[in-house]
Design an enzyme around this catalytic site. Sequence first.
Site, PDB file in Angstrom:
ATOM      1  CD  GLU A  70      -1.394  -2.341   2.059  1.00  0.00           C
ATOM      2  OE1 GLU A  70      -2.220  -3.144   2.533  1.00  0.00           O
ATOM      3  OE2 GLU A  70      -0.156  -2.486   2.182  1.00  0.00           O
TER       4      GLU A  70
ATOM      5  CG  HIS B 256     -25.686  14.121  21.683  1.00  0.00           C
ATOM      6  ND1 HIS B 256     -26.925  14.588  22.033  1.00  0.00           N
ATOM      7  CD2 HIS B 256     -24.803  14.770  22.477  1.00  0.00           C
ATOM      8  CE1 HIS B 256     -26.807  15.490  22.992  1.00  0.00           C
ATOM      9  NE2 HIS B 256     -25.525  15.612  23.284  1.00  0.00           N
TER      10      HIS B 256
END
Length: 540
Positions: free
Chosen positions: A209, A381
Site C-alpha cells: 500500500e 449523542h
Amino acid sequence: MTERPAWKALAAHHRKVRPLHLRQLFAGDSLRGERLSVEAAGLYLDYSKNRVTDETIALLVRLAGECGLAERIDAMFSGATINVTERRAALHVALRAPEHEQILLDGVDVVSGVHAVLGRMAAFCEDVRSGHWRGHTDRPIRNVVNIGIGGSDLGPAMAYEALRHYSQRDLTLRFVSNVDGTDFAEATRDLDPEETLFVVCSKTFTTQETLTNARLARAWSLRKLADERAIRRHFVAVSTNAEGVARFGIDPANMFGFWDWVGGRYSMDSAVGLSTMLAIGPQHFRAMLAGFHAMDQHFRSAPFERNLPVLMGLLAVWHSNFFDAQTVAVLPYEQYLKRLPAYLQQLTMESNGKHVTLHGVRVGYQTGPIYWGEPGTNGQHSFYQLIHQGTRFIPCDFIGFCQSLNPLGDTHDLLMANLFAQTEALAFGKTQAEVEAEGTPGWLVPHRVFEGNHPTSTILAERLTPDSLGRLIALYEHSVFTQGAIWNIDSFDQWGVELGKVLAQRIAPELERVDESELAHDSSTNALIRRYRSMRRAPS
C-alpha cells in the site's frame, strides 16, 4: 492459566462480587473514591467505579506475580528476545531513553544510535521549518504528506492531531495510507508539487500500500516538476532499505532509519514520527519522548498495586476473563484526541488478538478485547444509549484534562461536567423508585430506569502537552503488555495481517485479466471476481 491458584481464587471471588452494585460499594466505604485512585507520572487514575474490592486488586496482583509479570518487564527493558515468533527484542523503551542511559542489545548500546537518528531528524526538521530546505524550484516547503500504513500512519496522524495546538501553522500536514486512490487524490487535491514534501514510511520499503501511494506521489510530483532530480528535494524516507530507497530516487542521505526491535505500532516515537517532528518541532518532540520515559520508569519501578499501567492491564483481564467483556470504550473528552481510539485499536488489538500462547498452545480463555470510541461529548449523542441501557457489559476509559488549550467561555467546564456526569450515571444509574418519585407515568417508568453498575476508569492530566501525550500513550502500551503477560501471549508479532495480504497479491492480477481464465478460489470468491470483472469493463 486457568489452573493457577490466583485464577481459581479470582473465579471464586467473582461469584461473590458479581451480584454487588457500585451503589453498595460506595455506600459502604465513604473514602472509596480517594482510596481506589493512583497519581503517578503526571497522570491521575480513578478506578473506584469498577466492580472491584481490595480483595479483587490483591488477587489480581497475585495473578500477575504467578504469571511472572515482573520478570517479563525486566526482560523487555533489558533487550531480551520477548518477541519469540520473530526472534526479536521489543525495545521501544529505548526510543525515549535519555542520551546518558545505556541499553545493551547483543553487547551494543542502542541508545546512542537512537539519539544519532534523533539528531539528524532535528537538523532536517529545522531546515524545513525555517525555509532553509527548498524544493526543486527553490520554493519553500509548505506542505508535508506522510505516506505509510498501520503504525506508520496511525501513530503520526494521531500525534499530529493531538498536538496540533503546538504545530507550525504555515505548514500543512496530510496523511495518506489507504490504497484506495481517493485517499491520495483528496490529500493532494489542493497542494502544489513545488511546495510539497513527501515522507515515505516503510521499514522494508516494500509495503504494497505504501509503495503504491509513493509511486502515485512520484508521478503527481513529476507531472509539474518534470525532472527526475526533483525527487531528491521533495521525497524523504523512513526505512532501513537504502537500496530500495535509492532505486526509487530518494537520496539515501535523506533516509531516516529505525530498527528491527521497533514494532510498527510502537514506532511513533522513532523516525516514523518525522512528520510529527516537522509539525511541532524538535523541542516539543523531545518533550513527548520525556513523557514516554517518565511512564516507562514508573511502570518499571512502582509496586503493582500502585502501578498505573499494571492496574489498567489487570482491570482489563478482570473484565475480559471474569465478566466476559467483549469490548472497551475509550472516550477522550478532548477534541485534539479524536484519533486516539483508532490508534489504540491497532495498539491493543494487533498486539493481543492472539489465539495461542507463547508456546503455540491454543488458549482456553479470552484474549484481546475490542477497543473503540469517540471523543466526548459527541459520543453521548451517538452510542452512549447502548452503554447506559443496552444489554452489553462495556467497560469504559474516560480521559480528561483539567486545563483547556482553547479556553473559550465556559466550554471547558461544561465539557468536564459531562465527563464526570457520565461516569456517575454509568456507575449509579437511576432506580425505579427515583423515577417514580419524579411523577413519571407508570407506563414510562421502565424506559427511564438506568440500572447503572457499568464500570469506568477515569484518567486525568493537568493539560494536553507533548509530555502528557507521551505519558498517556506509554500508559496504554504498558497496559497492553501487562495483559499479554497475564495471557502468556506474544504481544509483539502480528501474523494475522499476513494471510489477507498474500491472497490479495494473488487476486490482483486476476482482476486485470479480460479473458475468462479459470479461477481456483472458493465459489464465492470466484463469483465476486467474475462480477467485478464484468462491471469493471461496463460503460459508466
